[in-house]
Every structure is written in structure tokens, then in C-alpha cells.
Design an enzyme around this catalytic site. Sequence first.
Site, mmCIF file in Angstrom:
data_model
loop_
_atom_site.group_PDB
_atom_site.id
_atom_site.type_symbol
_atom_site.label_atom_id
_atom_site.label_comp_id
_atom_site.label_asym_id
_atom_site.label_seq_id
_atom_site.Cartn_x
_atom_site.Cartn_y
_atom_site.Cartn_z
ATOM 1 N N TYR A 138 0.796 -1.226 0.000
ATOM 2 C CA TYR A 138 0.000 0.000 0.000
ATOM 3 C C TYR A 138 0.831 1.279 0.000
ATOM 4 C CZ TYR A 138 -4.462 -2.396 0.572
ATOM 5 O OH TYR A 138 -5.581 -3.168 0.371
ATOM 6 N N LYS A 197 3.664 -15.514 4.486
ATOM 7 C CA LYS A 197 3.961 -16.385 3.354
ATOM 8 C C LYS A 197 5.475 -16.578 3.341
ATOM 9 C CE LYS A 197 2.660 -18.628 -0.369
ATOM 10 N NZ LYS A 197 1.824 -19.833 -0.347
ATOM 11 N N ASP A 230 -2.396 -18.656 2.612
ATOM 12 C CA ASP A 230 -3.306 -19.507 1.835
ATOM 13 C C ASP A 230 -3.951 -20.561 2.739
ATOM 14 O OD1 ASP A 230 -0.741 -20.545 2.098
ATOM 15 O OD2 ASP A 230 -0.638 -21.423 0.089
ATOM 16 N N ASP A 254 -6.136 -7.216 4.101
ATOM 17 C CA ASP A 254 -7.259 -6.742 3.286
ATOM 18 C C ASP A 254 -8.050 -7.940 2.773
ATOM 19 O OD1 ASP A 254 -8.856 -4.972 1.693
ATOM 20 O OD2 ASP A 254 -7.680 -5.607 -0.052
HETATM 21 C C1 IPM Z 1 -10.655 -1.959 2.874
HETATM 22 C C2 IPM Z 1 -10.809 -1.589 1.425
HETATM 23 C C3 IPM Z 1 -9.725 -0.590 1.037
HETATM 24 C C4 IPM Z 1 -8.382 -1.253 1.231
HETATM 25 C C5 IPM Z 1 -9.874 -0.045 -0.392
HETATM 26 C C6 IPM Z 1 -11.223 0.611 -0.604
HETATM 27 C C7 IPM Z 1 -8.764 0.908 -0.766
HETATM 28 O O1 IPM Z 1 -10.805 -2.713 0.629
HETATM 29 O O2 IPM Z 1 -10.750 -1.055 3.723
HETATM 30 O O3 IPM Z 1 -10.469 -3.137 3.160
HETATM 31 O O4 IPM Z 1 -7.867 -1.914 0.337
HETATM 32 O O5 IPM Z 1 -7.831 -1.114 2.326
HETATM 33 MG MG MG Z 2 -10.779 -4.521 1.710
#
Ligand code: IPM
Ligand code: MG
Length: 358
Positions: A138, A197, A230, A254
Site C-alpha cells: 500500500y 507467506k 493460503d 485486506d
Molecule cells: C478496505 C478496502 C480498502 C483497502 C480499499 C477501498 C482501498 O478494501 O478497507 O479493506 O484496500 O484497504
Molecule cells: Mg478490503
Amino acid sequence: MSKTYKIAVVAGDGTGPEVIGEGCKVLQAAAQKFGFKLDLAPQDIGGARYLRTGEVLPDAVLADLKRVDAIYLGAIGHTDIKPGILEKGILLRIRFELDQYINLRPVHLFPGVECPIKGKGPKEIDYCCIRENSGGLYTGIGGLSRQGTRDEVAVQNMVYTYAQVERCLRFAFEYARAHGKQARGVGAVNKLALVGKSNVLTYMYELWNRVFAEVGAEFPDVQREYYHVDATCLYMIASPEMFDVIVTENMFGDIITDLAAITQGGLGIAAGGNINPKGVSMFEPIGGTAPMWTGKNAINPLAAIGAGAMMLAQLGETQAAHAIEGAIAATTPKMKSQMANQMGFTTTQLGDLVAGQI
Ligand code: IPM
Ligand code: MG
């Protein structure tokens, strides 16, 4: 004098304003009952402002957000706007700029909520995911080169510093000590599972595993486990009862928290908090803007209401937080489903029901 908390309310797009409206209703009921005040200040950010003015998150608004006690967020994303602009420009920017390095996502099946896994109920679906929220894929580090040729290269780096890993794991150990299954009286030990992983991402998990052992040595009362991501997906379905507290990096977190959400009844009920333990935290339903249901009074507000309870817990209003959770637990058995438009109630009726229980 009763205490007043200043809350920035970012209702956002789609069904965000509807669910946040019900959340605010319940929060005010709890504030009244438990003797504190909430100054809920609506913020004009989201798709509507972007389409009107071209602004995503003006610096002045961001500066205001750094001065409140907490942020209460609905949903970000707009069907007329290219995906990524609002998500990166608002949601991810707030997470990063306010250094909300923990994404806390409890996985809890409320009574009467149908679980898609055969034979599993509230006793089995009862754990928590701690997602690292500031690093990994990210960070946006990477790029494209040799564009326009067949040798074009795309690179997106998974990046972690020792300090990022250490603070996340420390939070996770402290959380497991305070809220693990033993601490809650539902298990024999408090367990923390690192999900990664290490068989492929060898550099990354050389670091995470080393720091996991290092910080873990300070927490002899927390049992350490490691699972590949996984395999974790498989276990989350086959034997979710084996989990207590899970900690994982940003992208894995996520992905597994969407899977976790469906096992607890779906995005209509899954809540989360973006936490900076020493700064301003932001609480949100995990689900998105649900454009199909916008303006129909058909969306499930319980995730937003649950996020409100998490916000109060973080502010130190634990009794009020428990009261909201209790009111949700008293409401779910009356519902036909957690899915939008199939709940047996409208959005506003559910808000009234929960508020009425407090
Ligand atoms: C979450 C969402 C966000 C992320 C997106 C909307 C950028 O999927 O809050 O889990 O990837 O963190
Ligand atoms: Mg998400």
C-alpha cells in the site's frame, strides 16, 4: 461537567450517509444514557464534493481531522469517478497521514445471524484480525518503465521497516493479552497467530518472524503461532474456532478480512477501526458504497453501528460500547437476514430498534 468528544463524521458516498445516520442516532442514545456528549461534525468530503469542485481531500480538512477525538466514516467510492481516486485520495490518505497503523477487524457472529459455514455458530466464529495498515504493497512504491514496448516492466514493492513491524506486533501482543480468548473467559490460552507467506516472501518473513519472536518473548502469557496466508483461508472456513487473534501485513489483511466478513454474516455487519493508539483513529463499516441500494432505506446499518461501538471503546467509554454491542446482539435474532433489502426491516427501523435497546 460531562465530557464532550469531538467526532468528525465523513458519511461519504452511496449508502454511507444512510448507515452513518443510523450510527449517529445510536451513538447519541448511548451518550445520553452514559452521561457524555458527542459533538458530531459532518465533513463535506467524498464523490459529491469531487464532482462539484474537483477537490478530493483539501489540506485544510485534513488538518481539521488531525484535531478531533475520532473520525466516523461511512463509505468512499463513486460510480461516476474512476476507481482509486477517492479511495486513495481520501480513505488511504487519512490512514497514512494520521498514521493509523492498525486496522482492527473483529470477526464475531452475532446471535441469530446465519453463518454460511455448515455447523459453525457464534462459539466458532469468534476471533479478531489485526491488519497492519501503514505499509506493504500500500505504500505505492514502484513504477512502470519501458512503456510502449513488450519489455514494459511494472513493479509494486512490498515495503516494511523494522519499526513498522515492531509497533504492529507489539499492539497485537498487547491486544491478545487484553482481549484474547483466555482474557475473555472463553478459552484456556490467549493466542496470537502471525499470518504470512514465509515459504515465498523469504526476506519479508525473515523480518516479521524474527520480530514476532523478539517481541513475543515479552509476552510469555500469549501463545505464538504462524500460518501461511493460503492455509489461513482454508482454516477460516474449515475450523475458524482455532483462531483467537490474527496479525498480518496490509494486503493479506485486506484479503482475509473480506473472507472473515462473510463468515460473520457479510459486509452488512462487519465493522472495523483504523487505529493510531496515540493519535486520531477512524472507525468504519468494512462494506462499501453499495450503489445498487443507495437511497432505498434498504441497507444494513449494523456494521456502521458496530463501528460506532468500537469508536466509543477506543475513546474509553467502555460501558457505552458494551451497551451498543448488547443492543446489536438483541436485534440480530429479530432480523430475517443481514443482506440489504432482505432484513425484514428498513435501515431506519433497524437504527430505531438498536437505539431503543440502549
Ligand atoms: C478496505 C478496502 C480498502 C483497502 C480499499 C477501498 C482501498 O478494501 O478497507 O479493506 O484496500 O484497504
Ligand atoms: Mg478490503
